[in-house]
Write a protein that holds these residues in place. Sequence first.
Motif, PDB file in Angstrom:
ATOM      1  N   VAL A 170       0.869  -1.180   0.000  1.00 29.78           N
ATOM      2  CA  VAL A 170       0.000   0.000   0.000  1.00 29.78           C
ATOM      3  C   VAL A 170       0.906   1.231   0.000  1.00 29.78           C
ATOM      4  N   PRO A 171       0.985   1.970  -1.102  1.00 28.70           N
ATOM      5  CA  PRO A 171       1.886   3.127  -1.164  1.00 28.70           C
ATOM      6  C   PRO A 171       1.372   4.287  -0.316  1.00 28.70           C
ATOM      7  N   LEU A 172       2.303   5.148   0.111  1.00 26.25           N
ATOM      8  CA  LEU A 172       1.952   6.365   0.836  1.00 26.25           C
ATOM      9  C   LEU A 172       2.044   7.547  -0.114  1.00 26.25           C
ATOM     10  N   VAL A 173       1.068   8.442  -0.038  1.00 31.06           N
ATOM     11  CA  VAL A 173       0.995   9.589  -0.944  1.00 31.06           C
ATOM     12  C   VAL A 173       0.718  10.846  -0.135  1.00 31.06           C
ATOM     13  N   ALA A 174       0.931  11.992  -0.762  1.00 30.76           N
ATOM     14  CA  ALA A 174       0.577  13.263  -0.152  1.00 30.76           C
ATOM     15  C   ALA A 174      -0.916  13.502  -0.330  1.00 30.76           C
ATOM     16  N   ALA A 175      -1.583  13.819   0.774  1.00 31.83           N
ATOM     17  CA  ALA A 175      -3.004  14.174   0.744  1.00 31.83           C
ATOM     18  C   ALA A 175      -3.105  15.636   1.171  1.00 31.83           C
ATOM     19  N   LEU A 176      -3.448  16.492   0.222  1.00 28.65           N
ATOM     20  CA  LEU A 176      -3.436  17.936   0.430  1.00 28.65           C
ATOM     21  C   LEU A 176      -4.836  18.506   0.263  1.00 28.65           C
ATOM     22  N   PRO A 177      -5.077  19.696   0.822  1.00 18.50           N
ATOM     23  CA  PRO A 177      -6.382  20.338   0.586  1.00 18.50           C
ATOM     24  C   PRO A 177      -6.584  20.616  -0.903  1.00 18.50           C
ATOM     25  N   PRO A 178      -7.821  20.674  -1.345  1.00 17.43           N
ATOM     26  CA  PRO A 178      -8.071  20.998  -2.753  1.00 17.43           C
ATOM     27  C   PRO A 178      -7.488  22.376  -3.088  1.00 17.43           C
ATOM     28  N   ASP A 179      -6.988  22.525  -4.315  1.00 16.95           N
ATOM     29  CA  ASP A 179      -6.434  23.803  -4.793  1.00 16.95           C
ATOM     30  C   ASP A 179      -5.233  24.272  -3.975  1.00 16.95           C
ATOM     31  N   ALA A 185       0.785  20.210 -10.967  1.00 14.47           N
ATOM     32  CA  ALA A 185      -0.285  19.635 -11.786  1.00 14.47           C
ATOM     33  C   ALA A 185      -0.546  18.190 -11.386  1.00 14.47           C
ATOM     34  N   GLU A 186      -1.710  17.716 -11.784  1.00 17.73           N
ATOM     35  CA  GLU A 186      -2.075  16.330 -11.482  1.00 17.73           C
ATOM     36  C   GLU A 186      -1.027  15.383 -12.064  1.00 17.73           C
ATOM     37  N   GLY A 187      -0.593  14.442 -11.237  1.00 17.35           N
ATOM     38  CA  GLY A 187       0.410  13.471 -11.668  1.00 17.35           C
ATOM     39  C   GLY A 187       1.830  13.890 -11.361  1.00 17.35           C
ATOM     40  N   GLU A 188       2.046  15.163 -11.065  1.00 13.83           N
ATOM     41  CA  GLU A 188       3.393  15.607 -10.721  1.00 13.83           C
ATOM     42  C   GLU A 188       3.784  15.100  -9.339  1.00 13.83           C
ATOM     43  N   VAL A 189       5.081  14.905  -9.168  1.00 14.83           N
ATOM     44  CA  VAL A 189       5.590  14.426  -7.893  1.00 14.83           C
ATOM     45  C   VAL A 189       5.776  15.603  -6.946  1.00 14.83           C
ATOM     46  N   LEU A 190       5.331  15.418  -5.695  1.00 18.91           N
ATOM     47  CA  LEU A 190       5.480  16.457  -4.686  1.00 18.91           C
ATOM     48  C   LEU A 190       6.711  16.158  -3.841  1.00 18.91           C
ATOM     49  N   PRO A 191       7.619  17.118  -3.663  1.00 17.28           N
ATOM     50  CA  PRO A 191       8.775  16.874  -2.798  1.00 17.28           C
ATOM     51  C   PRO A 191       8.324  16.666  -1.351  1.00 17.28           C
ATOM     52  N   LEU A 192       8.959  15.746  -0.681  1.00 17.11           N
ATOM     53  CA  LEU A 192       8.643  15.535   0.726  1.00 17.11           C
ATOM     54  C   LEU A 192       8.869  16.814   1.530  1.00 17.11           C
ATOM     55  N   ARG A 193       9.762  17.660   1.023  1.00 19.52           N
ATOM     56  CA  ARG A 193      10.045  18.943   1.685  1.00 19.52           C
ATOM     57  C   ARG A 193       8.812  19.849   1.758  1.00 19.52           C
ATOM     58  N   ALA A 194       7.799  19.553   0.956  1.00 18.72           N
ATOM     59  CA  ALA A 194       6.582  20.368   0.984  1.00 18.72           C
ATOM     60  C   ALA A 194       5.875  20.282   2.330  1.00 18.72           C
ATOM     61  N   PHE A 195       6.264  19.327   3.172  1.00 17.12           N
ATOM     62  CA  PHE A 195       5.661  19.202   4.503  1.00 17.12           C
ATOM     63  C   PHE A 195       6.452  19.955   5.558  1.00 17.12           C
ATOM     64  N   ILE A 251       0.130  12.545   5.053  1.00 16.77           N
ATOM     65  CA  ILE A 251       0.677  11.481   4.208  1.00 16.77           C
ATOM     66  C   ILE A 251      -0.164  10.249   4.513  1.00 16.77           C
ATOM     67  N   LEU A 252      -0.868   9.760   3.506  1.00 11.95           N
ATOM     68  CA  LEU A 252      -1.866   8.715   3.720  1.00 11.95           C
ATOM     69  C   LEU A 252      -1.614   7.511   2.821  1.00 11.95           C
ATOM     70  N   PRO A 253      -2.078   6.340   3.252  1.00 13.70           N
ATOM     71  CA  PRO A 253      -2.029   5.168   2.380  1.00 13.70           C
ATOM     72  C   PRO A 253      -3.088   5.281   1.287  1.00 13.70           C
ATOM     73  N   THR A 266      -6.359  16.798  -2.923  1.00 14.32           N
ATOM     74  CA  THR A 266      -5.323  16.793  -3.949  1.00 14.32           C
ATOM     75  C   THR A 266      -4.333  15.700  -3.564  1.00 14.32           C
ATOM     76  N   VAL A 267      -4.211  14.690  -4.399  1.00 13.34           N
ATOM     77  CA  VAL A 267      -3.366  13.535  -4.096  1.00 13.34           C
ATOM     78  C   VAL A 267      -2.173  13.538  -5.038  1.00 13.34           C
ATOM     79  N   ARG A 268      -0.971  13.430  -4.476  1.00 14.77           N
ATOM     80  CA  ARG A 268       0.246  13.446  -5.284  1.00 14.77           C
ATOM     81  C   ARG A 268       1.220  12.374  -4.782  1.00 14.77           C
ATOM     82  N   PRO A 269       1.948  11.744  -5.694  1.00 15.10           N
ATOM     83  CA  PRO A 269       3.068  10.899  -5.253  1.00 15.10           C
ATOM     84  C   PRO A 269       4.146  11.751  -4.618  1.00 15.10           C
ATOM     85  N   ILE A 270       4.960  11.142  -3.774  1.00 17.68           N
ATOM     86  CA  ILE A 270       5.960  11.875  -2.999  1.00 17.68           C
ATOM     87  C   ILE A 270       7.362  11.433  -3.417  1.00 17.68           C
ATOM     88  N   GLU A 271       8.271  12.392  -3.428  1.00 20.02           N
ATOM     89  CA  GLU A 271       9.677  12.113  -3.703  1.00 20.02           C
ATOM     90  C   GLU A 271      10.534  12.797  -2.642  1.00 20.02           C
TER      91      GLU A 271
END
Length: 309
Positions: A170-179, A185-195, A251-253, A266-271
């Motif tokens: 079960v991968p972990l992803v960034a779960a962010l507020p809408p907008d 953009a959708e599908g772009e990777v979010l840096p873990l530093r964004a937290f 960060i959610l499963p 807003t769901v994004r993969p994390i790097e």
Amino acid sequence: MELRHLRYFTAVVEAGSITAAAARLHLSQPPLSVAISKLEADVGVPLLVRTPRGVEPTSAGRYLLDAASRVLGEVDDIVAALGRFGAGTAGSLTVAAVPVLMWHRLPALVRAHAAAAPDVEVRLVDPPPWTAIDMLQQRTVDVAAVMVADPRRFVARHGGVLDVVDWGEVPLVAALPPDTPDAGAEGEVLPLRAFDGELLLLPRRTAAVPSLPEAVEAALRRWGVTPSSIRTVETIQSGIPLIEAGVARAILPDPDQASLARFDLTVRPIEPEPAGLRALVLTRPGAAARDPKVARLLETIRGTLPDPV
């Protein structure tokens, strides 16, 4: 009156003679004649009339033929239904699964299982992981599905009292507020530093089932990310409305990368990508050997996700 005598009688009437019926039933003629005579003695009325062409039913025999057809049909249905229970294709099965698995992975499993065993009623409950394990041990559910951060540690601790089947990563992803402005953009990777410097939600941890809190905290430590604060919520599902409201990030499963799509997030993969969780299906020791329904469900799981722990 015995069921086999009813079957013999029906065969004789359908064949038109005791000789022909004996051949169909793979019996010799004398025992079949004795069985028919015993049946007539039991009911106290002649059932067959012997003619040069063979035998014909009397009026009582015609009544018995109709009644026997109904009785034998019901008996055959009962035997067939019991056979389905024995094959794990009938009955009921109660599954306790954490809510995140309920949102996509479990419906897919139930769909696949229903195709193989449509007469099995699957009942679902969605307690927290520690409660799911308690329910399994207390025999109020048949199967439990949880997510853990360290499956080997879990098996080492619980393997003696639970049977464990791997249900995949079960991968972990960034779960962010809408907008969220910095989400990209959708599908772009979010840096873990964004937290860094952000309010982060984490569900309450439990020593019994190390899971999401431990996995997230390990990723933050490894990559030196420091949220402004960490707010504890009771469960993942109780934290999602806060994220949707723009109060915090998490960060959610996201099982199968499809479970969180139903929410206004807003769901994004994390790097760098945090180490994911592992979904595990738990049963009481030996349950699959004792209960064909449990065995069939586990067979469906193994058939779709054969990678073992």
